[in-house]
Design a protein around this motif. Structure first.
Motif, mmCIF file in Angstrom:
data_model
loop_
_atom_site.group_PDB
_atom_site.id
_atom_site.type_symbol
_atom_site.label_atom_id
_atom_site.label_comp_id
_atom_site.label_asym_id
_atom_site.label_seq_id
_atom_site.Cartn_x
_atom_site.Cartn_y
_atom_site.Cartn_z
ATOM 1 N N SER A 132 -23.740 -50.859 -76.551
ATOM 2 C CA SER A 132 -24.854 -51.743 -76.265
ATOM 3 C C SER A 132 -24.336 -53.159 -76.090
ATOM 4 C CB SER A 132 -25.898 -51.694 -77.387
ATOM 5 O OG SER A 132 -25.341 -52.139 -78.615
ATOM 6 N N GLY A 133 -25.229 -54.040 -75.699
ATOM 7 C CA GLY A 133 -24.862 -55.423 -75.510
ATOM 8 C C GLY A 133 -24.672 -55.765 -74.048
ATOM 9 N N ARG A 134 -23.743 -56.629 -73.808
ATOM 10 C CA ARG A 134 -23.506 -57.134 -72.460
ATOM 11 C C ARG A 134 -22.550 -56.205 -71.712
ATOM 12 N NH1 ARG A 134 -20.865 -61.833 -69.980
ATOM 13 N NH2 ARG A 134 -22.350 -62.857 -68.579
ATOM 14 N N ILE A 135 -23.109 -55.118 -71.226
ATOM 15 C CA ILE A 135 -22.335 -54.090 -70.539
ATOM 16 C C ILE A 135 -22.385 -54.319 -69.036
ATOM 17 C CG2 ILE A 135 -22.112 -51.635 -70.069
ATOM 18 C CD1 ILE A 135 -23.479 -51.144 -72.791
ATOM 19 N N PHE A 136 -21.241 -54.241 -68.431
ATOM 20 C CA PHE A 136 -21.172 -54.317 -66.975
ATOM 21 C C PHE A 136 -20.965 -52.927 -66.379
ATOM 22 C CE2 PHE A 136 -20.310 -58.631 -68.281
ATOM 23 C CZ PHE A 136 -21.020 -59.375 -67.353
#
Length: 119
Positions: A25-29
């Motif tokens: 999770s989080g800032r996934i590209f």
């Protein structure tokens, strides 16, 4: 920053099965390879299983035929299905993932989950 959270660790009897899960999770590209590593007391961390976003897998010789590493790309999760567990499988298991942006790649680790196999 990507966060990896493992779940499913615990105690299991030799010969039994256990399934670990890892959620990113989080800032996934764009997650590329995801995998599981483990570290037993007094030993180096070692690769257990790895899978790319395209489904290509790699397993340690010690777990071939016993472990599988299913992945759900859409949900950004990877699991480790463990069967025929042995006491020597006892270790802290860590989820690992590579996140790729344009022109870069960042490697992330989970905090680990303990798997203990009793005889």
């Amino acid at each position: 920053q990507v966060q990896l959270v493992e779940s499913g660790g615990g105690l299991v009897q030799a010969g039994g099965s256990l399934r670990l899960s890892c959620a990113a999770s989080g800032r996934i590209f764009n997650l590329n390879a995801m995998g599981w590593y483990r570290q037993a007391p007094g030993k180096q961390r070692e690769l257990v299983a790895r899978i790319t976003s395209g489904g290509s897998t790699n397993y340690a010789d010690s777990v071939k035929g016993r472990f599988t590493i299913p992945r759900d790309n859409a949900k950004n999760t990877v699991s480790l299905q463990m069967s025929s567990l042995k006491p020597e499988d006892t270790a802290v298991y860590y989820c690992n993932a590579d996140d790729r942006g344009l022109g870069y790649q960042i490697n992330y680790w989970g905090q680990g989950t303990q798997v203990t196999v009793s005889s």
